[in-house]
Design a protein around this motif. Structure first.
Motif, PDB file in Angstrom:
ATOM      1  N   GLN A 157       0.853  -1.183   0.000  1.00  0.00           N
ATOM      2  CA  GLN A 157       0.000   0.000   0.000  1.00  0.00           C
ATOM      3  C   GLN A 157       0.890   1.233   0.000  1.00  0.00           C
ATOM      4  N   ALA A 158       0.739   2.093  -1.003  1.00  0.00           N
ATOM      5  CA  ALA A 158       1.555   3.297  -1.102  1.00  0.00           C
ATOM      6  C   ALA A 158       0.674   4.467  -1.507  1.00  0.00           C
ATOM      7  N   ALA A 159       1.104   5.677  -1.150  1.00  0.00           N
ATOM      8  CA  ALA A 159       0.263   6.860  -1.296  1.00  0.00           C
ATOM      9  C   ALA A 159       0.894   7.897  -2.206  1.00  0.00           C
ATOM     10  N   THR A 160       0.040   8.735  -2.797  1.00  0.00           N
ATOM     11  CA  THR A 160       0.476   9.851  -3.630  1.00  0.00           C
ATOM     12  C   THR A 160      -0.391  11.065  -3.338  1.00  0.00           C
ATOM     13  N   GLY A 161       0.119  12.242  -3.726  1.00  0.00           N
ATOM     14  CA  GLY A 161      -0.745  13.413  -3.785  1.00  0.00           C
ATOM     15  C   GLY A 161      -0.678  14.375  -2.634  1.00  0.00           C
ATOM     16  N   ALA A 162       0.220  14.157  -1.664  1.00  0.00           N
ATOM     17  CA  ALA A 162       0.349  15.102  -0.558  1.00  0.00           C
ATOM     18  C   ALA A 162       1.821  15.204  -0.190  1.00  0.00           C
ATOM     19  N   GLU A 163       2.156  16.213   0.591  1.00  0.00           N
ATOM     20  CA  GLU A 163       3.546  16.347   1.027  1.00  0.00           C
ATOM     21  C   GLU A 163       3.945  15.120   1.856  1.00  0.00           C
ATOM     22  N   GLY A 164       5.064  14.518   1.495  1.00  0.00           N
ATOM     23  CA  GLY A 164       5.552  13.363   2.232  1.00  0.00           C
ATOM     24  C   GLY A 164       5.024  12.030   1.750  1.00  0.00           C
ATOM     25  N   THR A 165       4.237  12.009   0.654  1.00  0.00           N
ATOM     26  CA  THR A 165       3.724  10.738   0.147  1.00  0.00           C
ATOM     27  C   THR A 165       4.798  10.021  -0.687  1.00  0.00           C
ATOM     28  N   GLN A 166       4.412   8.919  -1.306  1.00  0.00           N
ATOM     29  CA  GLN A 166       5.388   7.926  -1.745  1.00  0.00           C
ATOM     30  C   GLN A 166       5.420   7.732  -3.265  1.00  0.00           C
ATOM     31  N   GLU A 167       5.446   8.834  -3.986  1.00  0.00           N
ATOM     32  CA  GLU A 167       5.493   8.755  -5.445  1.00  0.00           C
ATOM     33  C   GLU A 167       6.702   7.955  -5.938  1.00  0.00           C
ATOM     34  N   GLY A 168       7.846   8.139  -5.295  1.00  0.00           N
ATOM     35  CA  GLY A 168       9.035   7.407  -5.698  1.00  0.00           C
ATOM     36  C   GLY A 168       8.880   5.914  -5.533  1.00  0.00           C
ATOM     37  N   LEU A 169       8.298   5.493  -4.430  1.00  0.00           N
ATOM     38  CA  LEU A 169       8.070   4.066  -4.211  1.00  0.00           C
ATOM     39  C   LEU A 169       7.084   3.515  -5.226  1.00  0.00           C
ATOM     40  N   CYS A 170       6.022   4.253  -5.518  1.00  0.00           N
ATOM     41  CA  CYS A 170       5.053   3.807  -6.523  1.00  0.00           C
ATOM     42  C   CYS A 170       5.738   3.579  -7.867  1.00  0.00           C
ATOM     43  N   ALA A 171       6.578   4.524  -8.261  1.00  0.00           N
ATOM     44  CA  ALA A 171       7.274   4.383  -9.541  1.00  0.00           C
ATOM     45  C   ALA A 171       8.214   3.186  -9.518  1.00  0.00           C
ATOM     46  N   ALA A 172       8.913   2.992  -8.401  1.00  0.00           N
ATOM     47  CA  ALA A 172       9.840   1.864  -8.295  1.00  0.00           C
ATOM     48  C   ALA A 172       9.099   0.534  -8.361  1.00  0.00           C
ATOM     49  N   LEU A 173       7.937   0.462  -7.753  1.00  0.00           N
ATOM     50  CA  LEU A 173       7.145  -0.769  -7.817  1.00  0.00           C
ATOM     51  C   LEU A 173       6.710  -1.055  -9.249  1.00  0.00           C
ATOM     52  N   GLU A 174       6.227  -0.034  -9.943  1.00  0.00           N
ATOM     53  CA  GLU A 174       5.795  -0.235 -11.330  1.00  0.00           C
ATOM     54  C   GLU A 174       6.961  -0.663 -12.210  1.00  0.00           C
ATOM     55  N   GLU A 175       8.131  -0.086 -11.998  1.00  0.00           N
ATOM     56  CA  GLU A 175       9.304  -0.465 -12.782  1.00  0.00           C
ATOM     57  C   GLU A 175       9.673  -1.931 -12.561  1.00  0.00           C
ATOM     58  N   ARG A 176       9.315  -2.470 -11.413  1.00  0.00           N
ATOM     59  CA  ARG A 176       9.630  -3.862 -11.085  1.00  0.00           C
ATOM     60  C   ARG A 176       8.479  -4.818 -11.389  1.00  0.00           C
ATOM     61  N   GLY A 177       7.469  -4.328 -12.090  1.00  0.00           N
ATOM     62  CA  GLY A 177       6.391  -5.197 -12.523  1.00  0.00           C
ATOM     63  C   GLY A 177       5.229  -5.329 -11.567  1.00  0.00           C
ATOM     64  N   TRP A 178       5.222  -4.574 -10.482  1.00  0.00           N
ATOM     65  CA  TRP A 178       4.054  -4.564  -9.594  1.00  0.00           C
ATOM     66  C   TRP A 178       2.982  -3.710 -10.261  1.00  0.00           C
ATOM     67  N   ARG A 179       1.764  -4.182 -10.264  1.00  0.00           N
ATOM     68  CA  ARG A 179       0.694  -3.438 -10.931  1.00  0.00           C
ATOM     69  C   ARG A 179      -0.263  -2.841  -9.900  1.00  0.00           C
ATOM     70  N   ARG A 180      -0.709  -1.642 -10.221  1.00  0.00           N
ATOM     71  CA  ARG A 180      -1.660  -0.956  -9.338  1.00  0.00           C
ATOM     72  C   ARG A 180      -3.039  -1.570  -9.548  1.00  0.00           C
ATOM     73  N   GLU A 181      -3.562  -2.225  -8.513  1.00  0.00           N
ATOM     74  CA  GLU A 181      -4.816  -2.965  -8.658  1.00  0.00           C
ATOM     75  C   GLU A 181      -6.035  -2.133  -8.273  1.00  0.00           C
ATOM     76  N   VAL A 182      -5.895  -1.260  -7.296  1.00  0.00           N
ATOM     77  CA  VAL A 182      -7.019  -0.432  -6.878  1.00  0.00           C
ATOM     78  C   VAL A 182      -6.470   0.839  -6.253  1.00  0.00           C
ATOM     79  N   SER A 183      -7.203   1.933  -6.409  1.00  0.00           N
ATOM     80  CA  SER A 183      -6.829   3.215  -5.815  1.00  0.00           C
ATOM     81  C   SER A 183      -8.018   3.778  -5.049  1.00  0.00           C
ATOM     82  N   ALA A 184      -7.709   4.565  -4.034  1.00  0.00           N
ATOM     83  CA  ALA A 184      -8.757   5.169  -3.210  1.00  0.00           C
ATOM     84  C   ALA A 184      -8.338   6.562  -2.793  1.00  0.00           C
ATOM     85  N   GLU A 185      -9.328   7.368  -2.502  1.00  0.00           N
ATOM     86  CA  GLU A 185      -9.095   8.704  -1.955  1.00  0.00           C
ATOM     87  C   GLU A 185      -9.200   8.654  -0.443  1.00  0.00           C
ATOM     88  N   VAL A 186      -8.324   9.362   0.228  1.00  0.00           N
ATOM     89  CA  VAL A 186      -8.468   9.625   1.659  1.00  0.00           C
ATOM     90  C   VAL A 186      -8.992  11.048   1.787  1.00  0.00           C
TER      91      VAL A 186
END
Length: 331
Positions: A157-186
């Motif tokens: 579970q990784a987050a985007t869109g606010a200060e301190g979120t995990q855009e870098g981790l999301c990109a690294a996961l996608e580069e390694r073949g992990w696929r985003r299965e579902v997204s949600a808003e907080v």
């Protein structure tokens, strides 16, 4: 957005700006820009072999050829929202984790591996708040092994869109073949306005545990084994709400966890035959009133990004988007 310096378009970003929020303009695609230009704003998560990867607030990754750039600059973080309570990403992430606890967990550095016999992705995914204490590839191998030992698919579970979120981790996961299965808003909002949404909450019954009728209405349960009840009842101060119909069975339910200044709303569901009658508001208002009595002042909830009806409902109740989170899966 303004890119010019002395009337000229300039690319004022370099690979050293990876990790910063940027705005770029490129040519060669039609869409949002005039004259064949397309503008993109987000976190620059990589710049390798002539390709930029920018992660937008929603978690969408955009790949842009360096050769197509006509302008680019670093931009300040998104302005603070004027509506809703102030909150940092990590504070909210930890509050949410306490409100939806797994059956078992194990630390991996500053990551937390969580499992609950497969009941919901939230309770069966890694919460990566910090450094895993290992190189990323080694950490992900440990994640795959840990979930494999339990017969579960590996999720992060990784987050985007606010200060301190995990855009870098999301990109690294996608580069390694992990696929985003579902997204949600907080989403966050003030608690008192939620309590004022419904004047008549007398029909709403509150309890500390979910009974069989509540569990029967909750669509995510399936067979309500002990692990389901354990996840639902864990938390600092947990309340369940039921609103009965004419036959005595609940036609609307909800769950609220009070944790310091925060009240989190989950499992708000209404029988399809009784929707558009204000029942969800009545359930949430009753739970909010109880949370106010316990000293809470701010509210949060999660809603999947493709649930347009729920997003409209919560937007009308004053909840605004704080950040997005995503569940990444690999085989």
């Amino acid at each position: 957005m303004e890119f010019t310096a002395g009337g000229r378009l300039e690319v004022r970003i370099t690979p050293s700006d990876v990790g910063k929020r940027v705005s770029v303009r490129r040519v060669g695609e039609t869409g949002s820009g005039a004259g064949g230009f397309t503008d993109t704003v987000g976190v620059l998560t990589s710049w390798t072999e002539g390709v930029l990867l920018i992660t937008r607030r929603t978690g969408e990754s955009v790949r842009i050829a360096e050769s197509s750039l006509v302008a680019g600059k670093v931009v300040p973080p998104a302005p603070a929202r004027r509506r809703g309570p102030a909150a940092g990403f990590e504070e909210l992430a930890r509050v949410q984790a306490r409100a939806w606890q797994p059956v078992e967990s194990e630390p991996l550095g500053q990551w937390t591996l969580r499992a609950a016999h497969g009941f919901t992705r939230r309770a069966n995914s890694v919460l990566p708040l910090g450094d895993p204490g290992l190189p990323l590839d080694d950490a992900l191998a440990r994640v795959r092994d840990w979930y494999g030992e339990r017969g579960l698919p590996p999720y992060v579970q990784a987050a985007t869109g606010a200060e301190g979120t995990q855009e870098g981790l999301c990109a690294a996961l996608e580069e390694r073949g992990w696929r985003r299965e579902v997204s949600a808003e907080v989403r966050t909002g003030g608690l008192a306005p939620v309590a004022d949404l419904a004047a008549d909450t007398g029909r709403v019954a509150l309890s500390r545990t979910p009974d069989a009728a509540w569990l029967g209405r909750y669509q995510r349960v399936g067979e309500p084994g002990p692990h389901v009840v354990r996840v639902l009842t864990a938390g600092p101060s947990v309340w369940f709400a039921s609103l009965a119909g004419g036959g005595g069975e609940p036609v609307a339910i909800g769950r609220c966890v009070v944790d310091g200044r925060w009240a989190g709303f989950m499992a708000v569901e209404v029988d399809p035959a009784h929707r558009r009658r204000g029942l969800a508001r009545a359930v949430m208002a009753a739970l909010a009133a109880r949370a106010l009595e316990e000293g809470a002042s701010a509210a949060w909830l999660q809603v999947e990004s493709d649930n347009d009806a729920a997003r409209a409902l919560y937007g009308g109740m004053g909840f605004t988007v704080h950040h997005h989170y995503h569940h990444f899966r690999t085989s």
